[in-house]
Design a protein around this motif. Structure first.
Motif, PDB file in Angstrom:
ATOM      1  N   THR A   1      85.639  25.412   8.719  1.00  0.00           N
ATOM      2  CA  THR A   1      84.290  25.794   8.339  1.00  0.00           C
ATOM      3  C   THR A   1      83.373  24.662   8.773  1.00  0.00           C
ATOM      4  OG1 THR A   1      85.136  27.008   6.437  1.00  0.00           O
ATOM      5  CG2 THR A   1      82.779  26.537   6.451  1.00  0.00           C
TER       6      THR A   1
ATOM      7  N   VAL B   1      77.985  27.647  10.359  1.00  0.00           N
ATOM      8  CA  VAL B   1      76.853  28.034   9.531  1.00  0.00           C
ATOM      9  C   VAL B   1      75.694  27.062   9.726  1.00  0.00           C
ATOM     10  CG1 VAL B   1      76.126  28.480   7.149  1.00  0.00           C
ATOM     11  CG2 VAL B   1      78.494  28.929   7.842  1.00  0.00           C
TER      12      VAL B   1
ATOM     13  N   SER C   1      84.129  29.577  10.687  1.00  0.00           N
ATOM     14  CA  SER C   1      82.733  29.904  10.402  1.00  0.00           C
ATOM     15  C   SER C   1      81.893  28.744  10.902  1.00  0.00           C
ATOM     16  CB  SER C   1      82.495  30.083   8.903  1.00  0.00           C
ATOM     17  OG  SER C   1      83.243  31.161   8.403  1.00  0.00           O
TER      18      SER C   1
END
Length: 161
Positions: free
Chosen positions: A103, A141, A139
């Motif tokens: 992430t 972000v 991910s």
């Protein structure tokens, strides 16, 4: 422990131009890495070098912003720091069977939309270190701000042998 594999991973990092550092000290009340069952997780890692950020601010295209290329290098540093945290906790990177999830967070200028390209720096480092076992789900972000005004932050989930 598979110390031969640990050595192979460290050598693969060196071949890619990286040296496994000592893990950065936590900046708040958390542990850098934790194992539960056959999984290990890292806390979010900043691109600290010797306890300091080499760059701060928002990522984007334009004056006063951190370039995507610089942020990509910083994302690789985050992944390296996550591996250092795992190596310290596990005692041996050879215990990692595969990287399961990455992430990545990018402190982004509002007009910046290439977070994936920035976090590729971390993904590519993990693939260089672990080969096919470094390919992971992910991910990427965009966020308004990160701790210490860091441009990027990365956390990992790995499966263990």
């Amino acid at each position: 422990m598979n110390t031969n594999r640990h050595g192979d991973i460290v050598q693969a990092l060196a071949d890619a131009g990286f040296t496994l550092p000592a893990p950065p000290a936590p900046l708040a009340a958390y542990t850098p890495a934790l194992q539960t069952g056959q999984l290990a997780f890292t806390s979010g890692q900043l691109p600290l070098v010797d306890g300091k950020l080499e760059a701060t601010g928002k990522v984007g295209d334009g004056p006063g912003l951190i370039s995507p290329d610089t942020a990509r290098e910083q994302a690789a540093r985050c992944a390296l720091n996550a591996l250092a945290a795992l190596a310290t906790m596990l005692g041996d990177l050879g215990r990692i069977a595969r990287v399961a999830k990455l992430t990545g967070f990018v402190a982004s200028d509002p007009a910046f939309t290439s977070q994936s390209a920035v976090i590729d720096g971390a993904s590519e480092l993990l693939k260089a270190a672990f080969g096919a076992d470094g390919v992971h789900t992910r991910s990427a972000v965009g966020v308004a701000v990160l701790p210490k005004d860091s441009p990027v932050e990365v956390e990992l989930t790995v499966a263990l042998h």
